[in-house]
Design an enzyme around this catalytic site. Structure first.
Site, short mmCIF file in Angstrom:
data_model
loop_
_atom_site.label_atom_id
_atom_site.label_comp_id
_atom_site.label_asym_id
_atom_site.label_seq_id
_atom_site.Cartn_x
_atom_site.Cartn_y
_atom_site.Cartn_z
N LYS A 171 -6.86 14.07 -0.44
CA LYS A 171 -6.18 13.26 -1.47
C LYS A 171 -7.16 12.25 -2.06
CE LYS A 171 -2.60 9.64 -1.99
NZ LYS A 171 -1.41 8.97 -1.40
N ASP A 214 -3.87 3.28 -6.03
CA ASP A 214 -2.44 3.60 -6.08
C ASP A 214 -1.65 2.33 -6.37
OD1 ASP A 214 0.08 4.60 -5.83
OD2 ASP A 214 -0.03 4.99 -3.67
N LYS A 259 3.98 -1.08 -6.74
CA LYS A 259 3.94 -1.63 -5.37
C LYS A 259 3.96 -3.17 -5.45
CE LYS A 259 1.38 2.00 -2.95
NZ LYS A 259 2.43 2.38 -2.00
N ASP A 291 -6.79 4.78 -1.02
CA ASP A 291 -5.97 5.98 -1.19
C ASP A 291 -6.79 7.23 -1.55
OD1 ASP A 291 -3.39 6.70 -0.71
OD2 ASP A 291 -2.70 6.45 -2.78
N ARG A 341 1.37 13.47 -2.76
CA ARG A 341 1.87 14.82 -2.51
C ARG A 341 1.85 15.67 -3.77
NH1 ARG A 341 7.47 12.55 -0.30
NH2 ARG A 341 5.96 11.01 0.45
N1 BES Z 1 -0.68 5.76 -0.76
C1 BES Z 1 0.65 5.58 -0.31
C2 BES Z 1 0.79 5.61 1.21
C3 BES Z 1 0.06 4.51 1.94
C4 BES Z 1 0.72 3.35 2.29
C5 BES Z 1 -1.28 4.67 2.31
C6 BES Z 1 0.05 2.35 2.96
C7 BES Z 1 -1.95 3.66 3.00
C8 BES Z 1 -1.28 2.50 3.31
C9 BES Z 1 1.55 6.66 -0.90
O1 BES Z 1 1.20 7.16 -2.14
C10 BES Z 1 2.90 6.05 -1.06
O2 BES Z 1 3.02 5.14 -1.83
N2 BES Z 1 3.91 6.58 -0.35
C11 BES Z 1 5.22 6.08 -0.42
C12 BES Z 1 6.15 7.26 -0.34
C13 BES Z 1 7.56 6.91 -0.68
C14 BES Z 1 7.71 6.56 -2.14
C15 BES Z 1 8.44 8.10 -0.33
C16 BES Z 1 5.45 5.13 0.74
O3 BES Z 1 4.93 5.38 1.83
O4 BES Z 1 6.11 4.12 0.56
ZN ZN Z 2 -0.85 7.03 -2.55
ZN ZN Z 3 1.95 5.91 -3.73
#
Ligand code: BES
Ligand code: ZN
Ligand code: ZN
Length: 488
Positions: A254, A259, A266, A277, A340
């Site tokens: 990835k 992000d 966020k 990320d 994803r």
């Molecule tokens: N890049 C994030 C996941 C992440 C979170 C990596 C903290 C490293 C540290 C990912 O793209 C994300 O935002 N995932 C969401 C998924 C949700 C929307 C289902 C999450 O984990 O909140």
């Molecule tokens: Zn991400």
């Molecule tokens: Zn994300």
């Protein structure tokens, strides 16, 4: 980077600093002292030193080698990780004392395999800082330049030391890339870097541009990249270590260079570290580089989708529907579940065009992974028992901890969409890490596949032993070891 060497005891000079690792039992009975150093120890009093893990004792005598003792704790608790962490204490002590060279006596510990390898790894991996943005260099202690392992069979160590230097230097470069700011680590610069690394190591490299990606109908990668000033790229690196064979393994990483969460922005407290990320991408690039540098006799591909997930008036939105490379339609319920999406296109592209025997993807995919495992363990999910066994074995050897989660078909239900084939996040936010992998499962048809969620392990909020604060380089050694041991 650390210069790693091995020498015999006869090579020790009076001006050297000699580090020794010892268990509590060894210190209590003085049995750890090699004959060649008896005259030095006759002059010092080590009674106060109890060999507690990561404690050290230092004594610099005139006209004799200086002595640095590092504790390993009780013998029964000594593992490969104890040794790597003890080696990091040596590096710390050298920084405290302003030393740039150290001799490390390889301890006699029959219960732990690969003692000298673990010490070499721990020393190499802890000799790291990321200070390129400090204008005052005095603030960070200088790094060690040379570490010499002292033992009875120095020549025998040299192939191992070469491998440790190659694999660990790629781990440090991976950390550098993940720590780097988005000004210097974005889809454009990472695509260039991949080409440069490929040229250095006899790796072929194709960089698919936005035009190619549009033509290839990678609708999800295009959607995610839409809000950014940087175009998306898909990098394909190919290392042919076994040219007469058609078998190969593919790594997919990835590469979200930042992000923001997109329109599902966020909040403060979650956004600050999001340049991490692209850790899956960085790990993939440096793992294939390590494999190529060591000329392993195996064919390896690395497929790396790159995009920046930005919020802007051109960004993709919740409620949008896009068609993936494999033809499936995806309803976007959160623009923050973007990893994803880009992986989905990369996975089906890999399966359909490269046709590897196995696919292993690495991604900082879910915050839920951190909720479950913290920063200590990466989650993995797989459709193949053999891959699971091989990965567990590699993890045991490198100390990069992983734990399996299930991919039961009952979870598929949650990913159904009312208006498209699937949603990118389920309506209920339970089992986040499993749901991420369940989404990805739609894009791998029948290839043995492992997904590793490195959201917690790629980035440390504090230093732990030989792993520094911030980018950890998690997975470079794991992937290298996994690929080296694969019999394709
Ligand atoms: N890049 C994030 C996941 C992440 C979170 C990596 C903290 C490293 C540290 C990912 O793209 C994300 O935002 N995932 C969401 C998924 C949700 C929307 C289902 C999450 O984990 O909140
Ligand atoms: Zn991400
Ligand atoms: Zn994300």
């Amino acid at each position: 980077m650390l210069n790693l060497q091995a020498k015999g005891f006869d090579a020790l000079a009076t001006s050297d600093t000699v580090a020794m690792l010892c268990t509590q039992e060894q210190v209590a009975s003085n049995v750890f002292i090699p004959e060649q150093l008896h005259n030095v120890f006759a002059l010092i009093d080590i009674k106060t030193f109890k060999a507690k893990p990561n404690s050290y004792y230092y004594n610099a005598l005139k006209n004799k080698p200086a002595i640095l003792l590092v504790g390993l704790g009780p013998q029964k608790d000594v593992t490969a990780e104890t040794l790597r962490n003890a080696a990091s204490t040596i590096i710390q002590a050298c920084q405290d004392k302003g030393l740039t060279q150290i001799h490390i006596v390889v301890p006699l510990l029959t219960a732990v395999p690969d003692v000298s390898r673990c010490i070499a790894e721990g020393a190499f991996l802890s000799n790291y800082n990321f200070n390129r943005y400090k204008t005052n260099n005095d603030e960070s202690a200088p790094l060690l330049q040379k570490a010499v392992l002292v033992c009875d069979n120095p020549q025998q160590l040299s192939p191992m030391l070469k491998e440790v230097a190659v694999v660990c230097s790629n781990t440090l470069l991976c950390r550098d890339l993940v720590n780097e700011t988005t000004e210097h680590a974005n889809p454009v610069t990472i695509a260039k870097l991949a080409k440069k690394i490929a040229a250095q190591h006899a790796i072929q490299c194709t960089v698919y541009t936005k035009k190619d990606i549009t033509k290839m109908k990678m609708g999800l990668l295009l959607a995610v990249s839409r809000g950014s000033i940087y175009p998306p790229y898909c990098i394909v690196m190919r290392y042919r270590g076994a040219p007469s064979k058609k078998e190969s393994i593919a790594i997919v990483g990835k590469g979200i260079t930042f992000d923001t969460g997109g329109i599902n922005l966020k909040p403060t407290g979650h956004i600050e570290t999001m340049r991490t990320d692209m850790a899956g991408a960085a790990t993939s690039i440096y793992a294939i580089a390590a494999v190529a540098q060591m000329k392993l006799p195996i064919n390896v591909h690395a497929v790396i989708p790159l995009a920046e997930n930005m919020i802007s008036h051109t960004a993709y939105k919740p409620g949008d529907v896009f068609t993936a490379y494999n033809g499936k339609t995806v309803e976007i319920l959160s623009t923050d579940a973007e990893g994803r999406l880009i992986l989905a296109d990369a996975l089906s592209f890999t399966e359909k065009t490269i046709k590897p025997n196995a696919i292993i993807d690495l991604a900082t995919l879910t915050g839920a992974c951190i909720v479950s495992f913290g920063e200590i363990v990466a989650a993995y999910l797989t459709n193949d028992e053999q891959l699971s066994t091989a990965l567990t074995k590699a993890s045991g050897a490198t100390g990069e901890k992983i734990w399996r989660l299930p991919l039961y078909k009952e979870y598929n239900e949650e990913m159904k969409s009312d208006i498209a084939d699937i949603v990118n996040v389920p309506a209920q936010r339970n089992a986040g890490t499993i749901m991420g992998a369940t989404f990805l499962k739609n894009f791998v048809e029948d290839t043995p596949w492992v997904h590793i969620d490195i959201a917690g392990t790629a980035w440390y909020s504090k230093k732990r032993g030989y792993v520094p604060k911030y980018a950890t380089g998690f997975g470079v050694r794991l992937l290298y070891r996994f690929i080296k041991d694969l019999a394709l």
